[in-house]
Design a protein around this motif. Structure first.
Motif, PDB file in Angstrom:
ATOM      1  N   SER A  95       0.811  -1.212   0.000  1.00  0.00           N
ATOM      2  CA  SER A  95       0.000   0.000   0.000  1.00  0.00           C
ATOM      3  C   SER A  95       0.846   1.265   0.000  1.00  0.00           C
ATOM      4  CB  SER A  95      -0.953   0.001   1.203  1.00  0.00           C
ATOM      5  OG  SER A  95      -0.238  -0.202   2.411  1.00  0.00           O
ATOM      6  N   GLY A  96       2.007   1.235   0.663  1.00  0.00           N
ATOM      7  CA  GLY A  96       2.875   2.405   0.643  1.00  0.00           C
ATOM      8  C   GLY A  96       3.398   2.685  -0.750  1.00  0.00           C
ATOM      9  N   LEU A  97       3.839   1.652  -1.423  1.00  0.00           N
ATOM     10  CA  LEU A  97       4.326   1.783  -2.793  1.00  0.00           C
ATOM     11  C   LEU A  97       3.211   2.267  -3.710  1.00  0.00           C
ATOM     12  CD1 LEU A  97       6.572   1.307  -4.894  1.00  0.00           C
ATOM     13  CD2 LEU A  97       5.745  -1.045  -5.085  1.00  0.00           C
ATOM     14  N   LEU A  98       2.043   1.672  -3.570  1.00  0.00           N
ATOM     15  CA  LEU A  98       0.911   2.050  -4.407  1.00  0.00           C
ATOM     16  C   LEU A  98       0.542   3.515  -4.181  1.00  0.00           C
ATOM     17  CD1 LEU A  98      -1.268   1.316  -6.425  1.00  0.00           C
ATOM     18  CD2 LEU A  98      -2.649   0.429  -4.531  1.00  0.00           C
ATOM     19  N   HIS A  99       0.536   3.943  -2.944  1.00  0.00           N
ATOM     20  CA  HIS A  99       0.217   5.346  -2.631  1.00  0.00           C
ATOM     21  C   HIS A  99       1.172   6.287  -3.355  1.00  0.00           C
ATOM     22  CE1 HIS A  99       0.857   9.061  -0.286  1.00  0.00           C
ATOM     23  NE2 HIS A  99      -0.457   9.034  -0.135  1.00  0.00           N
ATOM     24  N   ASP A 100       2.462   5.958  -3.335  1.00  0.00           N
ATOM     25  CA  ASP A 100       3.445   6.835  -3.965  1.00  0.00           C
ATOM     26  C   ASP A 100       3.335   6.820  -5.486  1.00  0.00           C
ATOM     27  OD1 ASP A 100       4.299   7.508  -1.485  1.00  0.00           O
ATOM     28  OD2 ASP A 100       6.185   6.401  -1.564  1.00  0.00           O
ATOM     29  N   ILE A 101       2.979   5.683  -6.048  1.00  0.00           N
ATOM     30  CA  ILE A 101       2.776   5.609  -7.500  1.00  0.00           C
ATOM     31  C   ILE A 101       1.596   6.488  -7.904  1.00  0.00           C
ATOM     32  CG2 ILE A 101       2.086   4.092  -9.404  1.00  0.00           C
ATOM     33  CD1 ILE A 101       3.652   1.844  -7.989  1.00  0.00           C
ATOM     34  N   LEU A 102       0.498   6.385  -7.152  1.00  0.00           N
ATOM     35  CA  LEU A 102      -0.678   7.190  -7.453  1.00  0.00           C
ATOM     36  C   LEU A 102      -0.366   8.684  -7.339  1.00  0.00           C
ATOM     37  CD1 LEU A 102      -3.409   5.167  -5.518  1.00  0.00           C
ATOM     38  CD2 LEU A 102      -2.996   5.165  -7.982  1.00  0.00           C
ATOM     39  N   GLU A 103       0.384   9.030  -6.318  1.00  0.00           N
ATOM     40  CA  GLU A 103       0.727  10.433  -6.099  1.00  0.00           C
ATOM     41  C   GLU A 103       1.599  10.963  -7.237  1.00  0.00           C
ATOM     42  OE1 GLU A 103       3.400  11.727  -2.760  1.00  0.00           O
ATOM     43  OE2 GLU A 103       1.473  12.407  -1.953  1.00  0.00           O
ATOM     44  N   ARG A 104       2.570  10.172  -7.649  1.00  0.00           N
ATOM     45  CA  ARG A 104       3.452  10.604  -8.737  1.00  0.00           C
ATOM     46  C   ARG A 104       2.682  10.724 -10.049  1.00  0.00           C
ATOM     47  NH1 ARG A 104       9.090  10.431  -9.234  1.00  0.00           N
ATOM     48  NH2 ARG A 104       9.756  10.703 -11.407  1.00  0.00           N
ATOM     49  N   ALA A 105       1.796   9.766 -10.319  1.00  0.00           N
ATOM     50  CA  ALA A 105       1.014   9.784 -11.556  1.00  0.00           C
ATOM     51  C   ALA A 105       0.114  11.012 -11.624  1.00  0.00           C
ATOM     52  CB  ALA A 105       0.176   8.519 -11.662  1.00  0.00           C
ATOM     53  N   ALA A 106      -0.388  11.447 -10.476  1.00  0.00           N
ATOM     54  CA  ALA A 106      -1.270  12.613 -10.443  1.00  0.00           C
ATOM     55  C   ALA A 106      -0.517  13.910 -10.678  1.00  0.00           C
ATOM     56  CB  ALA A 106      -1.996  12.680  -9.099  1.00  0.00           C
ATOM     57  N   ARG A 107       0.815  13.908 -10.475  1.00  0.00           N
ATOM     58  CA  ARG A 107       1.602  15.129 -10.627  1.00  0.00           C
ATOM     59  C   ARG A 107       2.181  15.293 -12.030  1.00  0.00           C
ATOM     60  NH1 ARG A 107       4.246  13.568  -5.699  1.00  0.00           N
ATOM     61  NH2 ARG A 107       6.121  13.251  -6.960  1.00  0.00           N
ATOM     62  N   LEU A 108       1.957  14.336 -12.902  1.00  0.00           N
ATOM     63  CA  LEU A 108       2.490  14.434 -14.260  1.00  0.00           C
ATOM     64  C   LEU A 108       1.846  15.607 -15.003  1.00  0.00           C
ATOM     65  CD1 LEU A 108       2.439  10.666 -15.324  1.00  0.00           C
ATOM     66  CD2 LEU A 108       4.452  12.052 -14.798  1.00  0.00           C
ATOM     67  N   PRO A 109       2.552  16.209 -15.950  1.00  0.00           N
ATOM     68  CA  PRO A 109       1.940  17.279 -16.756  1.00  0.00           C
ATOM     69  C   PRO A 109       0.650  16.827 -17.426  1.00  0.00           C
ATOM     70  CG  PRO A 109       4.308  17.191 -17.119  1.00  0.00           C
ATOM     71  CD  PRO A 109       3.960  15.998 -16.281  1.00  0.00           C
ATOM     72  N   ASP A 110       0.638  15.572 -17.876  1.00  0.00           N
ATOM     73  CA  ASP A 110      -0.585  14.955 -18.395  1.00  0.00           C
ATOM     74  C   ASP A 110      -0.946  13.829 -17.445  1.00  0.00           C
ATOM     75  OD1 ASP A 110      -2.698  14.011 -19.855  1.00  0.00           O
ATOM     76  OD2 ASP A 110      -1.486  13.147 -21.472  1.00  0.00           O
ATOM     77  N   PRO A 111      -1.671  14.119 -16.352  1.00  0.00           N
ATOM     78  CA  PRO A 111      -1.875  13.131 -15.284  1.00  0.00           C
ATOM     79  C   PRO A 111      -2.522  11.843 -15.782  1.00  0.00           C
ATOM     80  CG  PRO A 111      -2.597  15.313 -14.596  1.00  0.00           C
ATOM     81  CD  PRO A 111      -2.346  15.389 -16.073  1.00  0.00           C
ATOM     82  N   LEU A 112      -2.075  10.747 -15.196  1.00  0.00           N
ATOM     83  CA  LEU A 112      -2.698   9.456 -15.471  1.00  0.00           C
ATOM     84  C   LEU A 112      -4.009   9.365 -14.691  1.00  0.00           C
ATOM     85  CD1 LEU A 112       0.448   7.199 -15.103  1.00  0.00           C
ATOM     86  CD2 LEU A 112      -0.822   7.535 -17.212  1.00  0.00           C
ATOM     87  N   ARG A 113      -5.049   8.867 -15.354  1.00  0.00           N
ATOM     88  CA  ARG A 113      -6.325   8.635 -14.671  1.00  0.00           C
ATOM     89  C   ARG A 113      -6.318   7.198 -14.165  1.00  0.00           C
ATOM     90  NH1 ARG A 113     -11.154   8.857 -17.582  1.00  0.00           N
ATOM     91  NH2 ARG A 113     -12.187   9.208 -15.598  1.00  0.00           N
ATOM     92  N   LEU A 114      -6.073   7.048 -12.869  1.00  0.00           N
ATOM     93  CA  LEU A 114      -5.930   5.730 -12.277  1.00  0.00           C
ATOM     94  C   LEU A 114      -7.089   5.440 -11.330  1.00  0.00           C
ATOM     95  CD1 LEU A 114      -2.123   5.815 -11.388  1.00  0.00           C
ATOM     96  CD2 LEU A 114      -3.210   5.033 -13.505  1.00  0.00           C
ATOM     97  N   ARG A 115      -7.489   4.186 -11.309  1.00  0.00           N
ATOM     98  CA  ARG A 115      -8.489   3.727 -10.337  1.00  0.00           C
ATOM     99  C   ARG A 115      -8.001   2.411  -9.756  1.00  0.00           C
ATOM    100  NH1 ARG A 115     -13.236   0.518 -10.875  1.00  0.00           N
ATOM    101  NH2 ARG A 115     -13.077   0.628 -13.154  1.00  0.00           N
ATOM    102  N   VAL A 116      -8.058   2.300  -8.441  1.00  0.00           N
ATOM    103  CA  VAL A 116      -7.594   1.101  -7.749  1.00  0.00           C
ATOM    104  C   VAL A 116      -8.781   0.252  -7.343  1.00  0.00           C
ATOM    105  CG1 VAL A 116      -6.355   0.213  -5.734  1.00  0.00           C
ATOM    106  CG2 VAL A 116      -5.533   2.276  -6.904  1.00  0.00           C
ATOM    107  N   ILE A 117      -8.700  -1.039  -7.619  1.00  0.00           N
ATOM    108  CA  ILE A 117      -9.683  -1.975  -7.094  1.00  0.00           C
ATOM    109  C   ILE A 117      -8.942  -2.971  -6.205  1.00  0.00           C
ATOM    110  CG2 ILE A 117     -11.288  -1.713  -9.017  1.00  0.00           C
ATOM    111  CD1 ILE A 117     -10.273  -4.372 -10.146  1.00  0.00           C
ATOM    112  N   LEU A 118      -9.512  -3.267  -5.068  1.00  0.00           N
ATOM    113  CA  LEU A 118      -8.891  -4.185  -4.114  1.00  0.00           C
ATOM    114  C   LEU A 118      -9.450  -5.582  -4.328  1.00  0.00           C
ATOM    115  CD1 LEU A 118      -8.894  -1.909  -0.952  1.00  0.00           C
ATOM    116  CD2 LEU A 118      -7.067  -2.262  -2.628  1.00  0.00           C
ATOM    117  N   GLU A 119      -8.552  -6.514  -4.600  1.00  0.00           N
ATOM    118  CA  GLU A 119      -8.936  -7.884  -4.911  1.00  0.00           C
ATOM    119  C   GLU A 119      -8.041  -8.846  -4.145  1.00  0.00           C
ATOM    120  OE1 GLU A 119     -11.354  -8.889  -6.919  1.00  0.00           O
ATOM    121  OE2 GLU A 119     -11.945  -6.956  -7.798  1.00  0.00           O
ATOM    122  N   ARG A 120      -8.616  -9.956  -3.702  1.00  0.00           N
ATOM    123  CA  ARG A 120      -7.787 -10.966  -3.056  1.00  0.00           C
ATOM    124  C   ARG A 120      -6.788 -11.578  -4.033  1.00  0.00           C
ATOM    125  NH1 ARG A 120     -11.688 -14.295   1.183  1.00  0.00           N
ATOM    126  NH2 ARG A 120     -12.283 -12.483   2.433  1.00  0.00           N
TER     127      ARG A 120
END
Length: 277
Positions: A103-128
């Motif tokens: 979850s820590g790694l995922l949080h940082d990936i999402l944060e970095r993707a949102a800061r891009l000049p052309d932000p990535l539109r990401l959605r996380v789904i939690l699955e076993r």
């Protein structure tokens, strides 16, 4: 009428060059196939587009109208392609992850993707089983423990996490700073394989039934007050990464992978999933 895009391109090229040899060279084909293609096009249209002599090629009035319309059609087609590509780039990119895993790694990936000049539109789904979610088409990519990656998927390893053993807070070994992996495996009630259940359910098993299990160190922030984590330095590290189909088609998946690698680069083995500042 069985017209193809290349028929329009051939007619446009010849109208601009007014020479079969030069037009063929521009199109990257031989001159005879171009001559046959133009003649076939004229037969399909039932009209002469070009007037030919042994010395010259000129556009007919009908040909001039056809070429003008063909240029408009190709421009509109390119605009359609551009709009479709832009819409596809804006499409959500879905990441599947197991609850409380990486979850820590995922949080940082999402944060970095949102800061891009052309932000990535990401959605996380939690699955076993994040890998299964990708295989079913519910997600584009999975963040998972690499030992759980489906064999038929491409994998990018991001980080190796130190292992810890999770114990009830009142366990005789809970106060130790480190334990050996063989010592852990001999514990009564030790779960050799981490069960495919949520972290909350694992915590309940440990707390209520006195069980123990090896896990990655990133779970330690989610344990609560009744379960402790003890380092197991000689246990194999737990690799985390991204898994995705080799034939993945989302246009921005490569960008997500690049950003995830950059985030992973900021991590050290000592700090596991805590970024280095």
């Amino acid at each position: 009428m069985d017209l193809e895009i290349r028929d329009l391109e051939y007619a446009i090229a010849l109208s601009e060059e007014l020479n079969f040899t030069r037009a063929a060279a521009r199109l990257g084909i031989a001159q005879p196939p171009l001559s046959r293609a133009i003649a076939r096009l004229e037969r399909r249209l039932g009209a002469a587009l070009f007037a030919r002599t042994s010395r010259s090629v000129t556009l007919t009035a009908t040909g001039a109208e056809f070429v003008a319309d063909a240029q408009t059609i190709l421009k509109e087609l390119q605009a359609l392609i551009d709009r479709t590509g832009a819409a596809d780039r804006r499409r959500e990119l879905v990441i599947a992850a197991r609850p409380a895993t990486g979850s820590g790694l995922l949080h940082d990936i999402l944060e970095r993707a949102a800061r891009l000049p052309d932000p990535l539109r990401l959605r996380v789904i939690l699955e076993r089983d994040p890998g299964a979610a990708v295989l079913s088409g519910a997600a584009d990519i999975a963040l998972l423990c690499l030992s759980q990656a489906p064999a038929n998927m491409a994998v990018d390893q991001l980080v190796d996490q130190p292992a810890v053993v999770l114990l009830p807070e009142n366990h005789p070994l809970a106060s130790y700073s480190t334990l050996g992996v063989e010592q852990v495996r001999r514990l009564p009630g030790h779960m050799v394989d981490c069960p495919q259940i949520s972290l909350d359910e694992i915590v309940d098993l440990i707390r209520l039934e006195g069980r123990s299990v090896l896990a990655s160190r990133d779970v330690t922030t989610r344990l609560g007050d009744h379960v402790v984590a003890v380092a197991v330095p000689d246990a194999p590290t737990i690799g985390f990464g991204l898994a995705y189909p080799a034939t993945a088609t989302h246009p921005r998946l490569p960008e997500l992978i690049r950003q995830a690698r950059r985030v992973a680069y900021t991590y050290t083995e000592e700090s596991a999933l805590h970024p280095r500042h």
